[in-house]
Scaffold this active site. Structure first.
Site, PDB file in Angstrom:
ATOM      1  N   SER A 154     -35.578  25.953  -7.414  1.00  0.00           N
ATOM      2  CA  SER A 154     -34.913  26.191  -6.134  1.00  0.00           C
ATOM      3  C   SER A 154     -35.534  27.396  -5.440  1.00  0.00           C
ATOM      4  O   SER A 154     -36.751  27.463  -5.286  1.00  0.00           O
ATOM      5  CB  SER A 154     -33.412  26.383  -6.386  1.00  0.00           C
ATOM      6  OG  SER A 154     -32.696  26.410  -5.198  1.00  0.00           O
ATOM      7  N   ASP A 320     -31.366  14.946  -5.747  1.00  0.00           N
ATOM      8  CA  ASP A 320     -31.277  16.268  -5.113  1.00  0.00           C
ATOM      9  C   ASP A 320     -31.521  16.093  -3.614  1.00  0.00           C
ATOM     10  O   ASP A 320     -32.639  15.875  -3.178  1.00  0.00           O
ATOM     11  CB  ASP A 320     -32.337  17.186  -5.733  1.00  0.00           C
ATOM     12  CG  ASP A 320     -32.287  18.598  -5.171  1.00  0.00           C
ATOM     13  OD1 ASP A 320     -31.535  18.835  -4.207  1.00  0.00           O
ATOM     14  OD2 ASP A 320     -33.001  19.467  -5.707  1.00  0.00           O
ATOM     15  N   HIS A 353     -28.967  18.747  -6.951  1.00  0.00           N
ATOM     16  CA  HIS A 353     -29.794  19.948  -7.058  1.00  0.00           C
ATOM     17  C   HIS A 353     -29.531  20.707  -8.359  1.00  0.00           C
ATOM     18  O   HIS A 353     -30.441  21.299  -8.936  1.00  0.00           O
ATOM     19  CB  HIS A 353     -29.505  20.851  -5.853  1.00  0.00           C
ATOM     20  CG  HIS A 353     -30.406  22.040  -5.766  1.00  0.00           C
ATOM     21  ND1 HIS A 353     -31.782  21.928  -5.757  1.00  0.00           N
ATOM     22  CD2 HIS A 353     -30.140  23.361  -5.684  1.00  0.00           C
ATOM     23  CE1 HIS A 353     -32.314  23.139  -5.673  1.00  0.00           C
ATOM     24  NE2 HIS A 353     -31.347  24.026  -5.633  1.00  0.00           N
TER      25      HIS A 353
END
Lengths: 382, 188
Positions: A154, A320, A353
């Protein structure tokens, strides 16, 4: 379960100011970090782990024997884990602006003009590149010139990418998971909703709430709730909560919790508001918004990576939608265009995610294979 | 594998579509100083590539090759892959777009034992085509001769072609005598 056992956070003070992308500088700052494993005599087995939005330097192991204090990436890092600390020396740094120990908005502003006040809203706006520069200084101080790998997911993946661009000669492998070359308008929009929730909380006091002895907890809760929704997939939420009710019958209330998903989000918001700092949330979401290495190259991502030298591994997760696989593919394309070594795995995982933090056999097998290769190249054996 | 590897000029940049576990790419890297990438959809194969240290991009070939620029590879390989794709013709055009040279191999449906089976009223089940008609992943069955027609239609210039039977090259009547067809071509 943690295979690493107890770990000790360390800190390092930096007297020389850190020049920031904004033109401002961070004076007189401290970085808190943890290390796992042993640095080899040739200093070639160091791996830097970069943290994402709400995480810290505490990536693996436990504190004071408390099993609940496991680090946020403990399933990945430790003896026998994919990032095996019997082979690698793992460094995890808390970024400046955070609220977990490194210099941040809750610390006293060293500027004499601030008169001993805490930074609050006056903490300089930091970027992904600034964090990478701060990490590089720490790596310098640890006597490491070249990292075997930089790894992050991320926002941490953005830092890994920034490393490959800013210090191409200082890392051999760049491993970026569930990340993107920049945030989309939708992504920035989610961040803005979170920021407005915080800033419009009457307890925010323009970011100087420390002096008022209050915390903009309501804003933080809502910020966390919206963030949390975006980290999960529609399917994962459906599977976990569906339309499950809190009580057997409808209460015909607009303000009490009716559906379990509401209770879950409120619980997550409450918990978050107990430990996270509102100014830090503003700073970190802004760092996410600002990350866009291609901007300086007229939006040309291929030109952006022309100077990169490391070997890359990119991983994304099919469900995601906040950092979708298509965004990782943009990075892969830029790397392929530059004839760089890159592998890309697209993991069919249901969790959205959040998958990058979870233990998934296929995901971890790919990481394990890469780290075994790196260990073979580096010549480290357990 | 060695027969195909010999078609790849040493030092080439290679794109291997449907690269499996990366065996051929590793061979080309180690023996012929080639570099490049594999494309693969299967998780286990992607992992095998990663373990071999072969660059692999996990991608569904049915979605095309938008990731790769025109003429960005010396050689594009498509071995035992074409017959699994719905969009066979598009894939062939994409292969010719991305690479200077394309090399494809696929099961030759006109191999004589297959012809006998069909004459006998049944679909062929052989070592190269081991599936029943209802479970075969080979959704595009064609022959050596069919490919020549398609290549001509799509403006591909065939540089070399032959059959493979029991690990040996078949240059005489390959459409009849070989179970595998191999074509090396470029955009005409």
């Amino acid at each position: 379960m943690s295979t690493l056992g107890d770990v000790q956070p360390q800190s390092m003070h930096f007297a020389a100011p850190l020049p920031l992308k904004s033109g401002a500088q961070l004076r007189d700052y401290t970085l808190v970090y943890e290390t796992y494993g042993t640095l080899a005599a040739d200093r070639r087995n160091a791996v830097l782990v970069c943290h994402a939005l709400n995480a810290s330097h505490h990536a693996a192991g436990t504190h004071d024997g408390d099993p609940k204090s496991e680090g946020w990436w403990d399933n990945l890092i430790g003896p026998g884990k994919p990032l095996d600390t019997r082979r690698f020396y793992v460094i995890s740094v808390n970024n400046p602006g955070s609220c977990f120990g490194s210099t941040g908005p809750m610390h006293v502003n060293p500027d004499p003009a601030a008169g001993g006040r805490r930074y609050g809203a006056d903490f300089p706006v930091v970027t992904v590149e600034d964090w990478v520069d701060a990490q590089a200084r720490l790596i310098d101080a640890l006597g490491i010139t070249e990292l075997a790998a930089v790894l992050g997911g991320s926002l941490g993946g953005m830092q890994a990418l920034a490393w490959s661009l800013r210090y191409p000669e200082r890392l051999r492998h760049c491993i970026a998971v569930a990340t993107a070359p920049n945030l989309s308008a939708q992504n920035i929009a989610f961040n803005e909703v979170a920021r407005r929730a915080i800033v419009t909380d009457p307890d925010f006091h323009g970011g100087h709430y420390y002096e008022h002895g209050v915390v903009p907890r309501r804003g933080l809760r809502v910020a966390r709730m919206i963030g949390h929704i975006t980290y999960l997939s529609d399917d994962a939420m459906e599977a976990k909560f569906g339309r499950d009710m809190q009580a057997a019958a409808l209460g015909y209330t607009t303000q009490d919790i009716e559906f379990q998903i509401e209770g879950y989000l409120r619980y997550q918001g409450d918990k978050f508001s107990e430990y996270f700092d509102a100014n830090t949330y503003l700073l970190i979401t802004r760092a996410l918004d600002y990350f866009d290495p291609a901007f300086a190259h007229g939006g040309d991502l291929t030109a952006t990576f022309a100077g990169a030298r490391s070997k890359f591994l990119l991983i994304s997760f099919t469900t995601d939608w906040r950092f979708a696989p298509a965004r990782s593919r943009e990075i892969v394309k830029a790397l392929v265009d530059n004839r760089l070594d890159v592998s890309y795995a697209e993991i069919a995982a249901p969790h959205g995610h959040d998958a990058f933090l979870l233990e998934d056999a296929r995901y971890h097998a790919v990481l394990r294979a890469r780290f075994e290769r790196i260990a073979a190249e580096t010549g480290t054996t357990p | 594998m060695e027969l195909i590897a010999e078609l790849v000029p040493p030092g080439s940049r290679v794109l291997d579509l449907g690269c499996g576990g990366g065996e051929l790419l590793a061979h080309l890297r180690d023996r012929r100083q080639c570099s490049g990438y594999g494309v693969e959809i299967d998780d286990a194969n992607v992992l095998a590539c990663e373990q071999r240290g072969v660059n692999v991009v996990q991608l569904n070939l049915e979605e095309g090759l938008a990731l790769f620029e025109d003429k960005s590879f010396d050689v594009v390989l498509q071995l035992d892959t074409l017959q699994h794709l719905r969009n066979t013709e598009k894939m062939l055009r994409e292969t010719a777009r991305v690479g200077r040279i394309g090399i494809v191999s696929f099961p030759n449906f006109a191999h004589w034992p297959n012809r006998l089976r069909v004459v006998g009223g049944r679909m062929p089940v052989t070592r190269v085509l081991p599936y029943e008609w209802y479970d075969t992943p080979n959704i595009r069955v064609g022959t050596y001769a069919d490919f020549e027609v398609l290549a001509r239609r799509d403006g591909l210039r065939i540089l070399d072609s032959f059959g493979i039977q029991n690990g040996a090259v078949v240059r005489r009547w390959p459409n009849l005598l070989a179970s595998v067809a191999v074509f090396k071509f470029e955009r005409g």
